[in-house]
Write a protein that holds these residues in place. Sequence first.
Motif, short mmCIF file in Angstrom:
data_model
loop_
_atom_site.label_atom_id
_atom_site.label_comp_id
_atom_site.label_asym_id
_atom_site.label_seq_id
_atom_site.Cartn_x
_atom_site.Cartn_y
_atom_site.Cartn_z
N LEU A 1 96.90 16.74 63.50
CA LEU A 1 95.52 16.97 63.05
C LEU A 1 95.08 18.41 63.27
O LEU A 1 93.92 18.74 63.00
N ASN A 2 95.97 19.23 63.78
CA ASN A 2 95.62 20.63 63.98
C ASN A 2 95.12 21.21 62.66
O ASN A 2 95.80 21.10 61.63
N PRO A 3 93.93 21.81 62.64
CA PRO A 3 93.38 22.30 61.37
C PRO A 3 94.27 23.34 60.69
O PRO A 3 94.28 23.43 59.46
N VAL A 4 95.02 24.11 61.47
CA VAL A 4 95.93 25.09 60.87
C VAL A 4 96.99 24.37 60.04
O VAL A 4 97.32 24.77 58.92
N LYS A 5 97.55 23.29 60.59
CA LYS A 5 98.56 22.51 59.87
C LYS A 5 97.99 21.95 58.58
O LYS A 5 98.64 22.00 57.52
N LEU A 6 96.78 21.42 58.63
CA LEU A 6 96.17 20.84 57.44
C LEU A 6 95.89 21.91 56.38
O LEU A 6 96.10 21.67 55.18
N VAL A 7 95.46 23.07 56.82
CA VAL A 7 95.22 24.17 55.87
C VAL A 7 96.53 24.62 55.24
O VAL A 7 96.60 24.92 54.05
#
Length: 426
Positions: A173-179
């Motif tokens: 769920l790390n936002p960097v991964k999602l981006v």
Amino acid sequence: MSAPKKGDLSSTEKELFQVITAGDVQEASRLLGCKDVRVNCLDEYGMTPLMHAAYKGKADMCKLLLQHGADVNCNEHEHGYTALMFAGLSGKTDITWMMLDAGAETDVVNSVGRTAAQMAAFVGQHDCVTVINNFFSRARLDYYTKPQGLEKEPKLPPKLAGPLHKVIMSTSLNPVKLVLLVKENPLLAEVEALDKCRRVMELICEKCVKQQDMNEVLAMKMHFISCVLGKCASFLKEREDKLDGLIKCLLKGRESDGFPVFQEKFVRECIRKFPYCNATLLQQLVRSIAPVEIGNDPTAISVLTQAITGQVGFMDSEFCTTCGEKGAEKRCSICKMVIYCDQTCQKMHWFTHKKVCKKLQEQREKQEAESAKLREKHSNEENKAVQGATDSLQTLSVEPNSEAPPSDPPAPAETPSPAPITTADN
């Protein structure tokens, strides 16, 4: 053919169970073609061939049985176990995924009231817990790719279903991964597409909360993804560097220790904006995060990840500093304090890490030196204690009392005093 009964097996069905244990897929395929073999036959404990294959971790066998119509939700087992429960117990994430993709129900409980995820957690198979808790079938998403009621167009263009489903199924769920997942797919990385996907996420979130079997965990995950997609859309509208700029903002660390303040504030804000204030999960998250000063542990993303994936304390795994992927093994060669998936993640993070890398190296070397001194001190103390005990044994002995009565014990008042301890004469 009659309905299966526990232990009522033909000789060929008994052979099938043996072949599954041996892992002979070719022979199993032959046996499943026999007329007297029922794919959902039950052994004396109520286990089907699929349950056996799942528990023994035979992925190819599970695939074969499902192709022949195995019932993934059969629960005739004497203790109410299902194939998904056995998959979780086996620790095989690929088989767990296979059962889910075949329609396995996640909320079924066994005779002691445990779901498949709870059973997997109980035996320490936390990767399987993560797969179960993060599963969202493609069919549920495809519902939004078809016009409903009086709609002329679907809420989600069919071409976006695949890329969006990949984002939903991310266990990080790390936002960097999602981006990064958004960035790597040109179909998603457009403002209009992101707005449509964000709206679908909000609808799924609402449905999860308002359905009879409320799923707050899935609702929170959908809400969080919606917030990330919304942030991506705003950066695409306003920034020339687009999503690269968002990634840098999320990764940028403060000067003193490299802590990503923007990312922490963003995750906290996403949680705070969860639209269902009475949700138990929201209240738990707020109680865990609110008292923590920004920059201290636990971070908001670690608390959120633990709540959604079920990874209690993250066990013994390492997570990439850049994208949050589990199982990262590469360390910065200078400070050896920061962990990455690969060189790509390291390069992405270097712009901010280089400011504190030397400082972290000095801290590590200082800690190692102090630990070495402490170990040496303890070692010296232990050596002295051992030497002291050895010296005592060498210099002290007990002289036997040769004049003691041979058999009958003396009266209590006449008990002789203990023999004196003297220096032995050699």
